[in-house]
Design a protein around this motif. Structure first.
Motif, PDB file in Angstrom:
ATOM      1  N   PHE A   1      -4.502  -2.595 -12.303  1.00 61.02           N
ATOM      2  CA  PHE A   1      -3.098  -2.191 -12.389  1.00 61.02           C
ATOM      3  C   PHE A   1      -2.607  -1.667 -11.047  1.00 61.02           C
ATOM      4  CE2 PHE A   1       0.413   0.570 -13.897  1.00 61.02           C
ATOM      5  CZ  PHE A   1       1.045  -0.320 -14.767  1.00 61.02           C
ATOM      6  N   PRO A   2      -1.427  -2.114 -10.577  1.00 60.40           N
ATOM      7  CA  PRO A   2      -0.884  -1.597  -9.313  1.00 60.40           C
ATOM      8  C   PRO A   2      -0.618  -0.101  -9.432  1.00 60.40           C
ATOM      9  CG  PRO A   2       0.253  -3.611  -9.990  1.00 60.40           C
ATOM     10  CD  PRO A   2      -0.574  -3.164 -11.161  1.00 60.40           C
ATOM     11  N   THR A   3      -1.127   0.674  -8.493  1.00 59.88           N
ATOM     12  CA  THR A   3      -1.017   2.122  -8.604  1.00 59.88           C
ATOM     13  C   THR A   3      -0.069   2.755  -7.595  1.00 59.88           C
ATOM     14  OG1 THR A   3      -3.041   2.291  -7.275  1.00 59.88           O
ATOM     15  CG2 THR A   3      -3.267   2.472  -9.672  1.00 59.88           C
ATOM     16  N   ALA A   4      -0.021   2.248  -6.360  1.00 55.64           N
ATOM     17  CA  ALA A   4       0.779   2.917  -5.336  1.00 55.64           C
ATOM     18  C   ALA A   4       1.233   1.934  -4.263  1.00 55.64           C
ATOM     19  CB  ALA A   4      -0.016   4.051  -4.697  1.00 55.64           C
ATOM     20  N   GLY A   5       2.295   2.334  -3.544  1.00 55.35           N
ATOM     21  CA  GLY A   5       2.809   1.491  -2.485  1.00 55.35           C
ATOM     22  C   GLY A   5       3.714   2.276  -1.541  1.00 55.35           C
ATOM     23  N   TYR A   6       4.339   1.547  -0.637  1.00 52.40           N
ATOM     24  CA  TYR A   6       5.218   2.141   0.369  1.00 52.40           C
ATOM     25  C   TYR A   6       6.652   1.664   0.128  1.00 52.40           C
ATOM     26  CZ  TYR A   6       0.903   3.336   2.774  1.00 52.40           C
ATOM     27  OH  TYR A   6      -0.336   3.851   3.076  1.00 52.40           O
ATOM     28  N   GLY A   7       7.565   2.628  -0.011  1.00 50.36           N
ATOM     29  CA  GLY A   7       8.959   2.309  -0.282  1.00 50.36           C
ATOM     30  C   GLY A   7       9.880   2.790   0.817  1.00 50.36           C
ATOM     31  N   ALA A   8      11.069   2.213   0.855  1.00 54.28           N
ATOM     32  CA  ALA A   8      12.108   2.606   1.803  1.00 54.28           C
ATOM     33  C   ALA A   8      13.446   2.480   1.098  1.00 54.28           C
ATOM     34  CB  ALA A   8      12.064   1.733   3.052  1.00 54.28           C
TER      35      ALA A   8
ATOM     36  N   ARG B   1      13.543   0.118  -2.065  1.00 53.78           N
ATOM     37  CA  ARG B   1      12.969  -1.178  -1.721  1.00 53.78           C
ATOM     38  C   ARG B   1      11.486  -0.983  -1.433  1.00 53.78           C
ATOM     39  NH1 ARG B   1      17.264  -4.586  -0.304  1.00 53.78           N
ATOM     40  NH2 ARG B   1      19.092  -3.776  -1.421  1.00 53.78           N
ATOM     41  N   LEU B   2      10.672  -1.890  -1.893  1.00 51.52           N
ATOM     42  CA  LEU B   2       9.229  -1.761  -1.753  1.00 51.52           C
ATOM     43  C   LEU B   2       8.755  -2.595  -0.569  1.00 51.52           C
ATOM     44  CD1 LEU B   2       8.470  -1.862  -5.553  1.00 51.52           C
ATOM     45  CD2 LEU B   2       8.550   0.142  -4.054  1.00 51.52           C
ATOM     46  N   VAL B   3       8.245  -1.915   0.427  1.00 52.26           N
ATOM     47  CA  VAL B   3       7.899  -2.515   1.710  1.00 52.26           C
ATOM     48  C   VAL B   3       6.504  -3.121   1.706  1.00 52.26           C
ATOM     49  CG1 VAL B   3       7.490  -1.991   4.148  1.00 52.26           C
ATOM     50  CG2 VAL B   3       9.447  -0.979   2.952  1.00 52.26           C
ATOM     51  N   ALA B   4       5.533  -2.376   1.175  1.00 49.23           N
ATOM     52  CA  ALA B   4       4.143  -2.843   1.173  1.00 49.23           C
ATOM     53  C   ALA B   4       3.408  -2.239  -0.006  1.00 49.23           C
ATOM     54  CB  ALA B   4       3.449  -2.447   2.475  1.00 49.23           C
ATOM     55  N   ASP B   5       2.384  -2.946  -0.448  1.00 48.69           N
ATOM     56  CA  ASP B   5       1.521  -2.435  -1.505  1.00 48.69           C
ATOM     57  C   ASP B   5       0.514  -1.479  -0.871  1.00 48.69           C
ATOM     58  OD1 ASP B   5       0.457  -2.145  -4.007  1.00 48.69           O
ATOM     59  OD2 ASP B   5      -0.149  -4.233  -4.253  1.00 48.69           O
TER      60      ASP B   5
ATOM     61  N   GLU C   1       5.056   8.375  13.008  1.00 46.41           N
ATOM     62  CA  GLU C   1       4.778   9.792  12.803  1.00 46.41           C
ATOM     63  C   GLU C   1       4.578  10.035  11.310  1.00 46.41           C
ATOM     64  OE1 GLU C   1       7.058  14.128  12.959  1.00 46.41           O
ATOM     65  OE2 GLU C   1       7.917  12.416  14.021  1.00 46.41           O
ATOM     66  N   ALA C   2       3.404  10.536  10.956  1.00 47.63           N
ATOM     67  CA  ALA C   2       3.096  10.794   9.548  1.00 47.63           C
ATOM     68  C   ALA C   2       3.568  12.188   9.148  1.00 47.63           C
ATOM     69  CB  ALA C   2       1.605  10.663   9.304  1.00 47.63           C
ATOM     70  N   THR C   3       4.218  12.269   7.990  1.00 43.68           N
ATOM     71  CA  THR C   3       4.668  13.534   7.427  1.00 43.68           C
ATOM     72  C   THR C   3       3.974  13.738   6.089  1.00 43.68           C
ATOM     73  OG1 THR C   3       6.843  13.358   8.478  1.00 43.68           O
ATOM     74  CG2 THR C   3       6.660  14.829   6.583  1.00 43.68           C
ATOM     75  N   GLU C   4       3.343  14.888   5.918  1.00 45.34           N
ATOM     76  CA  GLU C   4       2.595  15.146   4.692  1.00 45.34           C
ATOM     77  C   GLU C   4       3.522  15.401   3.508  1.00 45.34           C
ATOM     78  OE1 GLU C   4      -0.912  15.797   2.356  1.00 45.34           O
ATOM     79  OE2 GLU C   4      -0.548  14.868   4.315  1.00 45.34           O
ATOM     80  N   ALA C   5       3.200  14.808   2.380  1.00 44.27           N
ATOM     81  CA  ALA C   5       3.908  15.053   1.122  1.00 44.27           C
ATOM     82  C   ALA C   5       2.870  15.422   0.070  1.00 44.27           C
ATOM     83  CB  ALA C   5       4.695  13.825   0.687  1.00 44.27           C
ATOM     84  N   ALA C   6       3.126  16.469  -0.666  1.00 44.87           N
ATOM     85  CA  ALA C   6       2.143  16.952  -1.642  1.00 44.87           C
ATOM     86  C   ALA C   6       1.992  16.003  -2.826  1.00 44.87           C
ATOM     87  CB  ALA C   6       2.531  18.339  -2.127  1.00 44.87           C
ATOM     88  N   THR C   7       3.096  15.344  -3.212  1.00 47.15           N
ATOM     89  CA  THR C   7       3.085  14.437  -4.356  1.00 47.15           C
ATOM     90  C   THR C   7       3.943  13.218  -4.042  1.00 47.15           C
ATOM     91  OG1 THR C   7       5.046  15.421  -5.378  1.00 47.15           O
ATOM     92  CG2 THR C   7       2.905  16.407  -5.937  1.00 47.15           C
ATOM     93  N   GLY C   8       3.859  12.218  -4.907  1.00 43.67           N
ATOM     94  CA  GLY C   8       4.719  11.055  -4.746  1.00 43.67           C
ATOM     95  C   GLY C   8       6.182  11.418  -4.900  1.00 43.67           C
ATOM     96  N   GLN C   9       6.483  12.322  -5.819  1.00 43.22           N
ATOM     97  CA  GLN C   9       7.867  12.753  -5.996  1.00 43.22           C
ATOM     98  C   GLN C   9       8.369  13.461  -4.744  1.00 43.22           C
ATOM     99  OE1 GLN C   9       9.944  12.064  -8.706  1.00 43.22           O
ATOM    100  NE2 GLN C   9      11.454  12.818  -7.228  1.00 43.22           N
ATOM    101  N   ALA C  10       7.496  14.233  -4.101  1.00 39.92           N
ATOM    102  CA  ALA C  10       7.878  14.906  -2.860  1.00 39.92           C
ATOM    103  C   ALA C  10       8.148  13.893  -1.757  1.00 39.92           C
ATOM    104  CB  ALA C  10       6.781  15.870  -2.429  1.00 39.92           C
ATOM    105  N   ALA C  11       7.355  12.840  -1.706  1.00 41.60           N
ATOM    106  CA  ALA C  11       7.579  11.781  -0.720  1.00 41.60           C
ATOM    107  C   ALA C  11       8.916  11.093  -0.970  1.00 41.60           C
ATOM    108  CB  ALA C  11       6.438  10.768  -0.770  1.00 41.60           C
ATOM    109  N   LEU C  12       9.211  10.847  -2.245  1.00 40.44           N
ATOM    110  CA  LEU C  12      10.484  10.219  -2.597  1.00 40.44           C
ATOM    111  C   LEU C  12      11.655  11.120  -2.223  1.00 40.44           C
ATOM    112  CD1 LEU C  12      12.055   7.926  -3.972  1.00 40.44           C
ATOM    113  CD2 LEU C  12      11.708   9.105  -6.155  1.00 40.44           C
ATOM    114  N   THR C  13      11.505  12.415  -2.439  1.00 39.03           N
ATOM    115  CA  THR C  13      12.559  13.366  -2.081  1.00 39.03           C
ATOM    116  C   THR C  13      12.810  13.346  -0.575  1.00 39.03           C
ATOM    117  OG1 THR C  13      12.026  14.801  -3.955  1.00 39.03           O
ATOM    118  CG2 THR C  13      13.237  15.794  -2.129  1.00 39.03           C
ATOM    119  N   LYS C  14      11.759  13.294   0.212  1.00 35.89           N
ATOM    120  CA  LYS C  14      11.898  13.203   1.662  1.00 35.89           C
ATOM    121  C   LYS C  14      12.593  11.902   2.054  1.00 35.89           C
ATOM    122  CE  LYS C  14       7.777  15.961   2.829  1.00 35.89           C
ATOM    123  NZ  LYS C  14       8.425  16.964   3.694  1.00 35.89           N
ATOM    124  N   LEU C  15      12.268  10.830   1.358  1.00 35.01           N
ATOM    125  CA  LEU C  15      12.873   9.532   1.646  1.00 35.01           C
ATOM    126  C   LEU C  15      14.367   9.552   1.348  1.00 35.01           C
ATOM    127  CD1 LEU C  15      12.179   6.566   2.467  1.00 35.01           C
ATOM    128  CD2 LEU C  15      11.915   6.084   0.023  1.00 35.01           C
TER     129      LEU C  15
END
Length: 322
Positions: A222-229, A109-113, A68-82
């Motif tokens: 340069f690595p720019t973004a990824g998926y964390g848990a 922890r970084l799950v995927a690039d 289930e995808a949940t929208e986050a406005a920014t990366g910081q918002a995604a981190l806050t949800k996490l």
């Protein structure tokens, strides 16, 4: 990075076959997941296209995983949800992840690039008549960024430093990416950092031009973004994490076919077909490379985005191969 939310289904594309998704039964060994249904925070950016391909193309389903995808406005918002437990995995540029780790505010922890900066996919732009015509002209200017100590100002500072340009007197001005074109037109800023598709959109709207490609020099590829848990989720659900990784690995590989990505950009990233066709894509990635990723916290430390260094390797979840 914002745009329309990635919320609708891909039914109009004619099903999984058109998406390049697998139409066979779940892979052997995909059963027994500790958590077969997970929530993932994502942003409306073009580099999440492989994730949407995995979700709507049946890649997650093949692994016995419902996402289930949940929208986050920014990366910081995604981190806050996490951190708040709203989601199990979050997509973000790497800077919030390393900032949190540096401050010991979360066991990230970084799950995927997800992506790396390809030539022309990230840039500082200005209007044609602006006195800002090269990287040398950025000193002391008002430069639009998404927020302080993010990928936007960190990459810009690095390129300026590569060219011997002083950035200590720059007025770093927060501007949401969709609002950059208007801010340039109204004279609120002299230049701005942009990623695609906003580079193409701004050029189309106000005629802005790239002053400097920020995927050059020290920040090439340069690595720019990824998926964390969070560490607890990774420890308690290793099979679930591996299933997510396998799906993303397969979808990222298939995302090399641009024909599969452009419809996703049109439907879910808020761009028209012409912009989708002209946009310079970031380099899609799935497997996290420790040596490459270490470049991010090292650069953040040099540019003052974090106060203490971070060793990236222990943060990386074991990666699947295949």
């Amino acid at each position: 990075m914002s745009g329309v939310t990635f919320a609708a289904a891909l039914a109009a594309l004619g099903g999984c076959g058109l998406l390049g998704g697998p139409d066979h039964s779940p892979a052997a060994g995909s059963g027994g997941l500790e958590k077969p249904s997970i929530r993932v925070a994502v942003m409306s950016t073009i580099d999440t296209a492989p994730f949407r391909l995995a979700q709507d193309g049946g890649y997650f389903a093949r692994e016995g995983l419902t996402v289930e995808a949940t929208e986050a406005a920014t990366g910081q918002a995604a981190l806050t949800k996490l951190i708040g437990g709203e989601v199990d995995i979050g997509y973000s540029s790497y800077t919030p992840f390393f900032a949190a780790k540096s401050k010991n505010t979360a066991d990230i922890r970084l799950v995927a690039d997800a992506s790396s900066a390809a030539p022309g996919s990230t840039a500082v732009v200005a209007l044609p008549g602006s006195p800002v015509r090269s990287v040398a002209d950025l000193a002391g200017r008002r430069i639009g960024i998404t927020a302080p100590n993010t990928m936007s100002d960190t990459l810009t500072k690095s390129v300026m430093q590569d060219h011997g340009v002083d950035f200590s007197h720059v007025a770093w001005t927060p501007v949401a990416l969709p609002n950059v074109a208007a801010s340039l037109k109204h004279g609120d800023i002299d230049a701005a950092f942009l990623t695609e598709p906003f580079i193409t959109q701004s050029a189309k709207a106000v005629g802005s031009v790239s002053v400097v490609d920020t995927a050059t020099g020290s920040t090439r590829d340069f690595p720019t973004a990824g998926y964390g848990a969070l560490g607890r989720f990774v420890t308690e659900s290793p099979k679930t994490v591996a299933a997510f990784q396998r799906a993303m690995l397969s979808a990222t590989r298939d995302a090399a076919d641009r024909a599969k990505i452009e419809p996703l950009m049109v439907k879910y990233a808020g761009v028209d077909a012409e912009t989708a066709a002209r946009t310079t894509l970031l380099t899609f990635r799935s497997t996290v490379d420790p040596r490459q990723l270490q470049r991010v916290p090292d650069l953040m430390l040099r540019m003052g985005a974090i106060a203490t260094g971070v060793d990236a390797a222990p943060m990386i979840v074991p990666q699947v191969v295949g």
